[in-house]
Design a protein around this motif. Sequence first.
Motif, PDB file in Angstrom:
ATOM      1  N   ASP A  52      22.610  -4.538  35.606  1.00 49.79           N
ATOM      2  CA  ASP A  52      22.664  -3.524  34.935  1.00 49.79           C
ATOM      3  C   ASP A  52      23.713  -2.243  35.359  1.00 49.79           C
ATOM      4  N   ARG A  53      23.977  -2.409  36.790  1.00 50.06           N
ATOM      5  CA  ARG A  53      25.004  -1.386  37.270  1.00 50.06           C
ATOM      6  C   ARG A  53      25.771  -2.041  38.261  1.00 50.06           C
ATOM      7  N   PHE A  54      26.789  -1.694  38.570  1.00 49.15           N
ATOM      8  CA  PHE A  54      27.842  -2.327  39.670  1.00 49.15           C
ATOM      9  C   PHE A  54      28.442  -1.215  40.456  1.00 49.15           C
ATOM     10  N   PHE A  55      28.334  -1.656  41.734  1.00 49.24           N
ATOM     11  CA  PHE A  55      28.731  -0.792  42.883  1.00 49.24           C
ATOM     12  C   PHE A  55      29.859  -1.355  43.707  1.00 49.24           C
ATOM     13  N   PHE A  56      30.782  -0.465  44.390  1.00 50.51           N
ATOM     14  CA  PHE A  56      31.375  -0.848  45.564  1.00 50.51           C
ATOM     15  C   PHE A  56      30.840   0.076  46.648  1.00 50.51           C
ATOM     16  N   ALA A  57      30.718  -0.730  47.816  1.00 51.63           N
ATOM     17  CA  ALA A  57      30.288  -0.129  48.964  1.00 51.63           C
ATOM     18  C   ALA A  57      31.509  -0.100  50.013  1.00 51.63           C
ATOM     19  N   VAL A  58      32.038   0.805  50.527  1.00 50.29           N
ATOM     20  CA  VAL A  58      33.094   0.959  51.219  1.00 50.29           C
ATOM     21  C   VAL A  58      32.700   1.822  52.433  1.00 50.29           C
ATOM     22  N   GLY A  59      33.723   1.793  53.521  1.00 50.15           N
ATOM     23  CA  GLY A  59      33.506   2.543  54.644  1.00 50.15           C
ATOM     24  C   GLY A  59      34.115   4.106  54.354  1.00 50.15           C
ATOM     25  N   PRO A  60      33.685   4.827  55.169  1.00 50.63           N
ATOM     26  CA  PRO A  60      34.042   6.357  55.054  1.00 50.63           C
ATOM     27  C   PRO A  60      35.554   6.523  55.002  1.00 50.63           C
ATOM     28  N   GLU A  61      36.373   5.720  55.649  1.00 48.80           N
ATOM     29  CA  GLU A  61      37.879   5.858  55.641  1.00 48.80           C
ATOM     30  C   GLU A  61      38.527   5.260  54.413  1.00 48.80           C
ATOM     31  N   PHE A  62      37.720   4.548  53.509  1.00 53.48           N
ATOM     32  CA  PHE A  62      38.349   3.587  52.557  1.00 53.48           C
ATOM     33  C   PHE A  62      38.877   4.878  51.433  1.00 53.48           C
ATOM     34  N   PRO A  63      40.087   4.911  50.977  1.00 57.55           N
ATOM     35  CA  PRO A  63      40.545   5.517  49.771  1.00 57.55           C
ATOM     36  C   PRO A  63      39.900   5.452  48.498  1.00 57.55           C
ATOM     37  N   ALA A  64      38.886   6.101  48.182  1.00 57.71           N
ATOM     38  CA  ALA A  64      38.137   5.684  46.985  1.00 57.71           C
ATOM     39  C   ALA A  64      38.869   5.867  45.677  1.00 57.71           C
ATOM     40  N   LYS A  65      39.895   6.713  45.824  1.00 60.06           N
ATOM     41  CA  LYS A  65      40.605   6.667  44.463  1.00 60.06           C
ATOM     42  C   LYS A  65      41.337   5.472  44.012  1.00 60.06           C
ATOM     43  N   ILE A  66      41.423   4.607  44.870  1.00 58.05           N
ATOM     44  CA  ILE A  66      41.978   3.167  44.332  1.00 58.05           C
ATOM     45  C   ILE A  66      40.833   2.438  43.400  1.00 58.05           C
ATOM     46  N   LEU A  67      39.782   2.675  43.646  1.00 56.83           N
ATOM     47  CA  LEU A  67      38.793   1.858  42.970  1.00 56.83           C
ATOM     48  C   LEU A  67      38.459   2.429  41.533  1.00 56.83           C
ATOM     49  N   PRO A  68      38.052   1.148  40.832  1.00 57.10           N
ATOM     50  CA  PRO A  68      38.011   1.651  39.238  1.00 57.10           C
ATOM     51  C   PRO A  68      36.705   2.604  39.029  1.00 57.10           C
ATOM     52  N   MET A  69      37.061   3.336  38.236  1.00 55.59           N
ATOM     53  CA  MET A  69      36.141   4.500  37.788  1.00 55.59           C
ATOM     54  C   MET A  69      34.884   4.362  37.027  1.00 55.59           C
ATOM     55  N   GLU A  70      34.952   3.163  36.377  1.00 58.13           N
ATOM     56  CA  GLU A  70      33.649   2.474  35.793  1.00 58.13           C
ATOM     57  C   GLU A  70      32.698   2.086  36.803  1.00 58.13           C
ATOM     58  N   ALA A  71      33.272   1.834  37.916  1.00 60.17           N
ATOM     59  CA  ALA A  71      32.053   1.074  39.074  1.00 60.17           C
ATOM     60  C   ALA A  71      31.505   2.114  39.615  1.00 60.17           C
ATOM     61  N   GLY A  72      30.359   1.829  40.521  1.00 65.62           N
ATOM     62  CA  GLY A  72      29.386   3.086  40.930  1.00 65.62           C
ATOM     63  C   GLY A  72      30.267   3.004  42.421  1.00 65.62           C
ATOM     64  N   LEU A  73      29.751   3.973  43.167  1.00 63.61           N
ATOM     65  CA  LEU A  73      30.408   4.136  44.632  1.00 63.61           C
ATOM     66  C   LEU A  73      29.269   4.388  45.772  1.00 63.61           C
ATOM     67  N   ILE A  74      29.504   3.409  46.722  1.00 61.03           N
ATOM     68  CA  ILE A  74      28.549   3.814  48.098  1.00 61.03           C
ATOM     69  C   ILE A  74      29.592   4.050  49.198  1.00 61.03           C
ATOM     70  N   ILE A  75      29.353   5.055  49.760  1.00 58.37           N
ATOM     71  CA  ILE A  75      30.000   5.179  51.000  1.00 58.37           C
ATOM     72  C   ILE A  75      29.143   4.863  51.989  1.00 58.37           C
ATOM     73  N   SER A  76      29.483   3.922  53.097  1.00 59.37           N
ATOM     74  CA  SER A  76      28.742   3.371  53.791  1.00 59.37           C
ATOM     75  C   SER A  76      29.371   3.012  55.337  1.00 59.37           C
ATOM     76  N   ASP A  77      28.506   3.359  56.368  1.00 59.93           N
ATOM     77  CA  ASP A  77      28.656   2.596  57.779  1.00 59.93           C
ATOM     78  C   ASP A  77      27.579   1.740  58.114  1.00 59.93           C
ATOM     79  N   GLU A  78      27.845   1.398  59.276  1.00 57.61           N
ATOM     80  CA  GLU A  78      26.815   0.285  59.598  1.00 57.61           C
ATOM     81  C   GLU A  78      25.316   0.886  60.097  1.00 57.61           C
ATOM     82  N   TYR A  79      25.160   1.951  59.904  1.00 60.59           N
ATOM     83  CA  TYR A  79      23.883   2.797  59.790  1.00 60.59           C
ATOM     84  C   TYR A  79      23.166   3.329  58.699  1.00 60.59           C
ATOM     85  N   GLU A  80      24.136   4.115  57.642  1.00 64.95           N
ATOM     86  CA  GLU A  80      23.426   4.791  56.666  1.00 64.95           C
ATOM     87  C   GLU A  80      24.383   4.636  55.528  1.00 64.95           C
TER      88      GLU A  80
END
Length: 160
Positions: free
Chosen positions: A91-119
Motif C-alpha cells: 500500500d505504501r513504499f519507503f526508502f530507509a537511509v542513514g542520516p548522511e544519505f543525500p535524500a534529494k536523489i531518492l524518487p519523490m513518490e516514495a516515502g522516506l525514513i531516516i534511520s540509524d542503528e538505534y532509531e
Amino acid sequence: MVKLEYGSGAPSLLAPAEKMARAEPKPLRGAFRLLESMGHGALTEFPLRSGRRADILSIGEKGEIWIIEVKSGVPDFRSDHKWQDYLEWCDRFFFAVGPEFPAKILPMEAGLIISDEYEAILVQEPAATPLAGARRKALTLRFAHLAARRLSGRDDPIIG
C-alpha cells in the motif's frame, strides 16, 4: 590479554571478522524499531511471489502493508533499480537511509525514513495505493506463515 572493541570503543566478544559477517545495514535496525513503535508487525527479507525479496515488509494495525527498501549508501541506491517492482506488493513504499544519505536523489513518490542503528524518523509518507483484496489476503497469510516458521526455528532462508 586480547581486548576486542566495537568501533565505539565498547567491549566486544566478537573478533573483527566475525563482527563484519554479522553486520546489517545500520538503517535496517532503526527502521524496524520505528515500525514496531507505530504498531506494525514487521519481517525482514520477506520473499514475494515475483521473486523479489523485500528488506522489510510490515503490516499495520489496520492491515495496511508497507515495504521498506533499506539503502546503505549512494552506490547501493544507484546500482539497484528494482524498487519499482515492489510497488504492486504494498500500500505504501519507503526508502530507509542513514542520516548522511543525500535524500534529494531518492524518487519523490516514495516515502522516506531516516534511520540509524538505534532509531528512525518518518520524514515523508507516500500516497497510499491500496492493494486489491485478494493480494492483501495472500500477503497477509504469507506473512503469518513466514512469521510462524521463523518463530519455531524451522525457517530456512535458502528455501524462502
